[in-house]
Design an enzyme around this catalytic site. Sequence first.
Site, PDB file in Angstrom:
ATOM      1  N   ASP A  39      85.435 -26.342  36.884  1.00  0.00           N
ATOM      2  CA  ASP A  39      85.616 -27.540  37.514  1.00  0.00           C
ATOM      3  C   ASP A  39      84.817 -28.030  38.309  1.00  0.00           C
ATOM      4  OD1 ASP A  39      87.916 -26.770  36.016  1.00  0.00           O
ATOM      5  OD2 ASP A  39      87.830 -25.292  37.351  1.00  0.00           O
ATOM      6  N   GLU A 216      95.440 -32.825  33.738  1.00  0.00           N
ATOM      7  CA  GLU A 216      95.190 -32.381  34.795  1.00  0.00           C
ATOM      8  C   GLU A 216      93.350 -32.475  35.143  1.00  0.00           C
ATOM      9  OE1 GLU A 216      94.505 -27.535  33.933  1.00  0.00           O
ATOM     10  OE2 GLU A 216      92.527 -27.807  33.035  1.00  0.00           O
ATOM     11  N   HIS A 280      87.436 -30.844  32.561  1.00  0.00           N
ATOM     12  CA  HIS A 280      87.497 -30.888  34.325  1.00  0.00           C
ATOM     13  C   HIS A 280      86.470 -31.589  35.251  1.00  0.00           C
ATOM     14  CE1 HIS A 280      90.361 -29.385  37.797  1.00  0.00           C
ATOM     15  NE2 HIS A 280      88.603 -29.585  38.860  1.00  0.00           N
TER      16      HIS A 280
END
Length: 337
Positions: A39, A216, A280
């Site tokens: 991330d 996401e 991500h």
Amino acid sequence: MAGSAAAAFTGISAGTARAAVPASPGVTYTNTIAEQRADPHIFKHTDGFYYFTATVPAYDRIVLRRATTIQGLTSASETTIWTRPATGTMGGYIWAPEIHFIGGKWYIYVAAGDANNIWHIRPYVLECADANPITGTWTVKGRIALPLDTFSLDATTFDVNGTRYLSWAQNDPAVGRGTNIYIAQMSNPWTITGAPVMISRPTAAWETAGGETVNEGPAVLQRNGKVFMTFSASATDANYCMGMLTASASANLLSASSWAKSTGPVFASFAATSQYGPGHNQFTVSEDGKSDILVYHDRSYKDISGSPLNDPNRRTRVQKIYWKADGTPDFGIPVAD
């Protein structure tokens, strides 16, 4: 991979002719930038430094490093600037920190669970008023108050035409399982104002692979009068991939109809280069400021034993973004190590 080879791979992947794209300087980086850092977020500041933070495998702290070049982040020393408390709020999983500089102060957006309920994941903001965020003092401003008190993570902030927005992923039981992408306007770096709007819901096969219903990790890139919001979809194994929403910079970004979703992934696993589950992502710019750079994580192998969450080997990578003749980004394929 050298810039020319990367361009060739990108062209093969996207099926677009490079001749129609305006020339831009070649940018070459040696991947991987950081092992066991998922991330990732790299922010280029006006002080001449790139600041880099990411999720650590222990999910227990926020780390930060800086260097004057992106490549230099690989060997830069890393400092833990915040550690989760042993009990109470924010004492659980610590996920996906992002560092931003807003109004003369540093802010870190991070998702955190509670010590007695590690899955009680909510978005929080930390603040630092010192010039150097690595040596400065960080304080928890608090949780970002969302109207819906449910599993929510991956908050990012961005400014379009003088208006600041927050985008994040959240579960709404009324919509169904999994997480959707939302957007709201902000009144300050830790507060949203008005009602959030859902702008993406995982419905396609490429968004629900691996048995997970996931949108996401929103990230925003602005160019050519457009706002491009990438996001990650599907299970966090080799199925993980990036999709993209596109809106006009002059449109009402708080209207779901202003956003158009890609018909498939814009960045995905590529066996020929041994890259699996890229996603991500975030964006930064090259040292000369002339090239947009994709920052993302992936793994070098496809098969994972047990839960992907327990596999520590997602690693931070970067590569140059190319641009199609129609002004949209061409991410190509994840380049080889």
